[in-house]
Design a protein around this motif. Sequence first.
Motif, PDB file in Angstrom:
ATOM      1  N   SER A   1       0.806  -1.185   0.084  1.00 59.17           N
ATOM      2  CA  SER A   1       0.032   0.188  -0.050  1.00 59.17           C
ATOM      3  C   SER A   1       0.770   1.253   0.054  1.00 59.17           C
ATOM      4  N   THR A   2       1.873   1.310   0.572  1.00 60.99           N
ATOM      5  CA  THR A   2       2.952   2.273   0.743  1.00 60.99           C
ATOM      6  C   THR A   2       3.351   2.495  -0.790  1.00 60.99           C
ATOM      7  N   ALA A   3       3.639   1.584  -1.517  1.00 61.10           N
ATOM      8  CA  ALA A   3       4.324   1.629  -2.768  1.00 61.10           C
ATOM      9  C   ALA A   3       3.167   2.421  -3.691  1.00 61.10           C
ATOM     10  N   THR A   4       1.953   1.830  -3.376  1.00 57.27           N
ATOM     11  CA  THR A   4       0.768   2.612  -4.327  1.00 57.27           C
ATOM     12  C   THR A   4       0.501   3.813  -4.096  1.00 57.27           C
ATOM     13  N   VAL A   5       0.652   4.189  -2.652  1.00 57.22           N
ATOM     14  CA  VAL A   5       0.097   5.498  -2.314  1.00 57.22           C
ATOM     15  C   VAL A   5       1.083   6.596  -2.616  1.00 57.22           C
ATOM     16  N   LEU A   6       2.370   6.441  -2.221  1.00 57.51           N
ATOM     17  CA  LEU A   6       3.731   7.116  -2.045  1.00 57.51           C
ATOM     18  C   LEU A   6       4.525   7.177  -3.428  1.00 57.51           C
ATOM     19  N   GLY A   7       4.160   5.903  -4.084  1.00 57.84           N
ATOM     20  CA  GLY A   7       5.083   5.642  -5.226  1.00 57.84           C
ATOM     21  C   GLY A   7       6.419   5.183  -4.573  1.00 57.84           C
TER      22      GLY A   7
END
Length: 314
Positions: free
Chosen positions: A161-167
């Motif tokens: 989720s962190t990779a999806t939200v923050l890139g």
Amino acid sequence: MTTATRALHAVSPRDARRAARRSGRPGRGPAADVTRLLPRPLLVAIIAVLLVIVLGPVLYMLFASVNSDVSVAAGAFFPAELNLDNYIKVWSTVDLGTGLANSVLICGGVAIVCAFLSVATAYVLVRYEFRGRMTFLRGLLGLQSIPGTLILLPVFVLFSSTATVLGVQIIGTRWAVFITYLTFALPFSTWVMVTYLRGLPKALEEAARIDGASSWRILTRIVVPLSWPGIVVSGIFAFLLGWNDVLFASVLTNPESRTAAVALQVFGATQEGGAIPLYGQMMAASLICAVPVVVLYLVFQRYLIGGLTSGGVK
């Protein structure tokens, strides 16, 4: 305090033991107590059995690593002739160099960060009274009772989720394993330091505070130098937690960031079934991966013993 009392406190335990040996009256100690409880032949037999249990598998790995695969498969314990090629071939068969480098980098960083963060946290918990202090201490113990398998999926989803939200890509990097190991190791390291700092006398800190020292100066100039045994213990246990882990490292890493434990697991999985497995190289790789831990214990043995035994006697 009288002069005799000062002289008694000035004598170190080592000088007392030397004086006792010179006088022919050896001092009482754990070894003497065990000798009185058990007859010497029985004590020797128990120690021999324990040595066989501990050193038996290690000797088998050592002999198998210098033996041929056919002989190991046939059940031979001692090698017919020494063959050191396994220690050379394993570096090309397994990506062991990358795994060892990643393990040392990740686990060493976790150990250093845990050791010094736990000192500061434990100092606040031991020396200061504030609301929620006991709840925080109980929470440290409660975190140790949660199995790691239950947290694997939430950690993976959180990083995804962190990779999806923050890139920011976390899974597949060393940072993912570092943050995960730090999450598990820091509560245990903090509890170890809490137990250790409770045994340090407050008089030294009070004297420094009277001289105008700040809390930070007391922590860095008094508490940390006196807490090296506890720091080493917490750091070593944090290092071992990451070094022996396969579950999280196998999920959160890729071939470039995998640790030595995962490299050994992959190597062992590729040898299942079919022709005779590469037993010699498997044993050689296992021994090579054990060398850093053995060296770590040998280097910090003095601090490790002092840290483990601190707080046992009040």
